[in-house]
Design a protein around this motif. Sequence first.
Motif, PDB file in Angstrom:
ATOM      1  N   ASP A  21       3.058  18.617 -24.816  1.00  0.00           N
ATOM      2  CA  ASP A  21       3.103  19.967 -24.258  1.00  0.00           C
ATOM      3  C   ASP A  21       4.529  20.504 -24.382  1.00  0.00           C
ATOM      4  O   ASP A  21       5.382  19.861 -24.996  1.00  0.00           O
ATOM      5  CB  ASP A  21       2.600  19.974 -22.809  1.00  0.00           C
ATOM      6  N   ILE A  22       4.801  21.623 -23.793  1.00  0.00           N
ATOM      7  CA  ILE A  22       6.102  22.277 -23.911  1.00  0.00           C
ATOM      8  C   ILE A  22       7.232  21.407 -23.357  1.00  0.00           C
ATOM      9  O   ILE A  22       8.375  21.520 -23.770  1.00  0.00           O
ATOM     10  CB  ILE A  22       6.078  23.677 -23.239  1.00  0.00           C
ATOM     11  N   GLY A  23       6.906  20.489 -22.441  1.00  0.00           N
ATOM     12  CA  GLY A  23       7.909  19.601 -21.864  1.00  0.00           C
ATOM     13  C   GLY A  23       8.114  18.318 -22.645  1.00  0.00           C
ATOM     14  O   GLY A  23       8.887  17.460 -22.236  1.00  0.00           O
ATOM     15  N   GLY A  24       7.411  18.169 -23.782  1.00  0.00           N
ATOM     16  CA  GLY A  24       7.558  16.962 -24.590  1.00  0.00           C
ATOM     17  C   GLY A  24       6.767  15.769 -24.085  1.00  0.00           C
ATOM     18  O   GLY A  24       6.981  14.649 -24.521  1.00  0.00           O
ATOM     19  N   VAL A  25       5.831  16.009 -23.150  1.00  0.00           N
ATOM     20  CA  VAL A  25       5.001  14.949 -22.588  1.00  0.00           C
ATOM     21  C   VAL A  25       3.634  14.979 -23.267  1.00  0.00           C
ATOM     22  O   VAL A  25       3.086  16.048 -23.534  1.00  0.00           O
ATOM     23  CB  VAL A  25       4.859  15.154 -21.060  1.00  0.00           C
ATOM     24  N   VAL A  26       3.081  13.801 -23.530  1.00  0.00           N
ATOM     25  CA  VAL A  26       1.768  13.721 -24.176  1.00  0.00           C
ATOM     26  C   VAL A  26       0.703  14.321 -23.259  1.00  0.00           C
ATOM     27  O   VAL A  26       0.638  14.010 -22.076  1.00  0.00           O
ATOM     28  CB  VAL A  26       1.423  12.263 -24.523  1.00  0.00           C
ATOM     29  N   HIS A  27      -0.131  15.181 -23.830  1.00  0.00           N
ATOM     30  CA  HIS A  27      -1.212  15.789 -23.051  1.00  0.00           C
ATOM     31  C   HIS A  27      -2.484  14.959 -23.146  1.00  0.00           C
ATOM     32  O   HIS A  27      -2.639  14.120 -24.033  1.00  0.00           O
ATOM     33  CB  HIS A  27      -1.441  17.258 -23.431  1.00  0.00           C
ATOM     34  N   ASN A  28      -3.397  15.203 -22.203  1.00  0.00           N
ATOM     35  CA  ASN A  28      -4.584  14.357 -22.070  1.00  0.00           C
ATOM     36  C   ASN A  28      -5.452  14.314 -23.317  1.00  0.00           C
ATOM     37  O   ASN A  28      -6.015  13.281 -23.651  1.00  0.00           O
ATOM     38  CB  ASN A  28      -5.402  14.760 -20.845  1.00  0.00           C
ATOM     39  N   LEU A  29      -5.597  15.411 -24.035  1.00  0.00           N
ATOM     40  CA  LEU A  29      -6.430  15.406 -25.242  1.00  0.00           C
ATOM     41  C   LEU A  29      -5.862  14.487 -26.320  1.00  0.00           C
ATOM     42  O   LEU A  29      -6.615  13.869 -27.072  1.00  0.00           O
ATOM     43  CB  LEU A  29      -6.587  16.821 -25.793  1.00  0.00           C
ATOM     44  N   ALA A  30      -4.549  14.383 -26.382  1.00  0.00           N
ATOM     45  CA  ALA A  30      -3.932  13.491 -27.371  1.00  0.00           C
ATOM     46  C   ALA A  30      -4.276  12.034 -27.057  1.00  0.00           C
ATOM     47  O   ALA A  30      -4.587  11.255 -27.964  1.00  0.00           O
ATOM     48  CB  ALA A  30      -2.428  13.706 -27.408  1.00  0.00           C
ATOM     49  N   TYR A  31      -4.224  11.677 -25.772  1.00  0.00           N
ATOM     50  CA  TYR A  31      -4.610  10.311 -25.406  1.00  0.00           C
ATOM     51  C   TYR A  31      -6.061  10.040 -25.794  1.00  0.00           C
ATOM     52  O   TYR A  31      -6.379   8.972 -26.317  1.00  0.00           O
ATOM     53  CB  TYR A  31      -4.442  10.073 -23.907  1.00  0.00           C
ATOM     54  N   LEU A  32      -6.942  10.996 -25.552  1.00  0.00           N
ATOM     55  CA  LEU A  32      -8.348  10.800 -25.899  1.00  0.00           C
ATOM     56  C   LEU A  32      -8.537  10.663 -27.405  1.00  0.00           C
ATOM     57  O   LEU A  32      -9.374   9.880 -27.863  1.00  0.00           O
ATOM     58  CB  LEU A  32      -9.200  11.937 -25.336  1.00  0.00           C
ATOM     59  N   ARG A  33      -7.758  11.408 -28.203  1.00  0.00           N
ATOM     60  CA  ARG A  33      -7.824  11.262 -29.661  1.00  0.00           C
ATOM     61  C   ARG A  33      -7.393   9.858 -30.073  1.00  0.00           C
ATOM     62  O   ARG A  33      -8.014   9.208 -30.909  1.00  0.00           O
ATOM     63  CB  ARG A  33      -6.945  12.309 -30.341  1.00  0.00           C
ATOM     64  N   MET A  34      -6.329   9.354 -29.455  1.00  0.00           N
ATOM     65  CA  MET A  34      -5.836   8.011 -29.776  1.00  0.00           C
ATOM     66  C   MET A  34      -6.857   6.947 -29.390  1.00  0.00           C
ATOM     67  O   MET A  34      -7.090   5.981 -30.136  1.00  0.00           O
ATOM     68  CB  MET A  34      -4.509   7.760 -29.066  1.00  0.00           C
ATOM     69  N   ILE A  35      -7.487   7.127 -28.236  1.00  0.00           N
ATOM     70  CA  ILE A  35      -8.530   6.199 -27.795  1.00  0.00           C
ATOM     71  C   ILE A  35      -9.726   6.273 -28.744  1.00  0.00           C
ATOM     72  O   ILE A  35     -10.317   5.249 -29.091  1.00  0.00           O
ATOM     73  CB  ILE A  35      -8.914   6.495 -26.331  1.00  0.00           C
ATOM     74  N   GLU A  36     -10.049   7.475 -29.206  1.00  0.00           N
ATOM     75  CA  GLU A  36     -11.148   7.652 -30.167  1.00  0.00           C
ATOM     76  C   GLU A  36     -10.887   6.858 -31.449  1.00  0.00           C
ATOM     77  O   GLU A  36     -11.791   6.213 -31.993  1.00  0.00           O
ATOM     78  CB  GLU A  36     -11.314   9.137 -30.491  1.00  0.00           C
ATOM     79  N   THR A  37      -9.661   6.881 -31.931  1.00  0.00           N
ATOM     80  CA  THR A  37      -9.319   6.125 -33.136  1.00  0.00           C
ATOM     81  C   THR A  37      -9.525   4.636 -32.911  1.00  0.00           C
ATOM     82  O   THR A  37     -10.152   3.948 -33.734  1.00  0.00           O
ATOM     83  CB  THR A  37      -7.865   6.416 -33.561  1.00  0.00           C
ATOM     84  N   CYS A  38      -9.027   4.126 -31.795  1.00  0.00           N
ATOM     85  CA  CYS A  38      -9.192   2.707 -31.489  1.00  0.00           C
ATOM     86  C   CYS A  38     -10.670   2.356 -31.332  1.00  0.00           C
ATOM     87  O   CYS A  38     -11.136   1.344 -31.846  1.00  0.00           O
ATOM     88  CB  CYS A  38      -8.401   2.351 -30.227  1.00  0.00           C
ATOM     89  N   ARG A  39     -11.417   3.217 -30.630  1.00  0.00           N
ATOM     90  CA  ARG A  39     -12.847   2.956 -30.410  1.00  0.00           C
ATOM     91  C   ARG A  39     -13.626   2.964 -31.722  1.00  0.00           C
ATOM     92  O   ARG A  39     -14.552   2.170 -31.917  1.00  0.00           O
ATOM     93  CB  ARG A  39     -13.432   3.978 -29.423  1.00  0.00           C
ATOM     94  N   THR A  40     -13.256   3.840 -32.637  1.00  0.00           N
ATOM     95  CA  THR A  40     -13.926   3.894 -33.940  1.00  0.00           C
ATOM     96  C   THR A  40     -13.698   2.597 -34.715  1.00  0.00           C
ATOM     97  O   THR A  40     -14.616   2.068 -35.345  1.00  0.00           O
ATOM     98  CB  THR A  40     -13.435   5.111 -34.738  1.00  0.00           C
ATOM     99  N   LYS A  41     -12.473   2.072 -34.665  1.00  0.00           N
ATOM    100  CA  LYS A  41     -12.177   0.791 -35.329  1.00  0.00           C
ATOM    101  C   LYS A  41     -12.917  -0.355 -34.643  1.00  0.00           C
ATOM    102  O   LYS A  41     -13.408  -1.272 -35.305  1.00  0.00           O
ATOM    103  CB  LYS A  41     -10.669   0.525 -35.336  1.00  0.00           C
ATOM    104  N   LEU A  42     -13.009  -0.305 -33.322  1.00  0.00           N
ATOM    105  CA  LEU A  42     -13.751  -1.307 -32.571  1.00  0.00           C
ATOM    106  C   LEU A  42     -15.236  -1.263 -32.949  1.00  0.00           C
ATOM    107  O   LEU A  42     -15.869  -2.298 -33.133  1.00  0.00           O
ATOM    108  CB  LEU A  42     -13.558  -1.066 -31.071  1.00  0.00           C
ATOM    109  N   ALA A  43     -15.781  -0.063 -33.104  1.00  0.00           N
ATOM    110  CA  ALA A  43     -17.185   0.086 -33.520  1.00  0.00           C
ATOM    111  C   ALA A  43     -17.416  -0.566 -34.882  1.00  0.00           C
ATOM    112  O   ALA A  43     -18.465  -1.173 -35.115  1.00  0.00           O
ATOM    113  CB  ALA A  43     -17.578   1.563 -33.565  1.00  0.00           C
ATOM    114  N   GLY A  44     -16.440  -0.441 -35.776  1.00  0.00           N
ATOM    115  CA  GLY A  44     -16.553  -1.101 -37.078  1.00  0.00           C
ATOM    116  C   GLY A  44     -16.714  -2.606 -36.940  1.00  0.00           C
ATOM    117  O   GLY A  44     -17.492  -3.232 -37.671  1.00  0.00           O
ATOM    118  N   LEU A  45     -16.005  -3.207 -35.981  1.00  0.00           N
ATOM    119  CA  LEU A  45     -16.137  -4.648 -35.730  1.00  0.00           C
ATOM    120  C   LEU A  45     -17.503  -4.992 -35.140  1.00  0.00           C
ATOM    121  O   LEU A  45     -17.946  -6.132 -35.227  1.00  0.00           O
ATOM    122  CB  LEU A  45     -15.040  -5.121 -34.775  1.00  0.00           C
TER     123      LEU A  45
END
Length: 133
Positions: A21-45
Amino acid sequence: MPLPAELRHTTREEVMFFDTDIGGVVHNLAYLRMIETCRTKLAGLMGMDLRGMADSKLYPVVVRTEIDYKRPATLGDALLIHGRLDELQRARFWCAFEVRRESDDALLITCRQCLALVQMPEGRPVRLPAEWL
């Protein structure tokens, strides 16, 4: 395919401008995108790689997300997203995640997600494969 007793995957992300965000802090949607990436790789396993899902039209769909924000990440931080299969039920399963800053191993986020398998295009939930249980 039977699932291993302990199913885990870790992804690494660097916090970019678009994650903050404007303060340089990660916003909640970014965390969910990162979790989505990890979950997608986990689904592959779990036997659900992207191409296989596209061919079978069977997709793991998030039906619930529980997330606790412990500490903020900021621009330029390297983050490790640790994901694991947490629980199997008849028609849904849970994955658990931790987001940690790589430099000091600080716990930033804990998250659990409940997923169901959905057959498309009908949008019909299906039971988990018997071999998973």
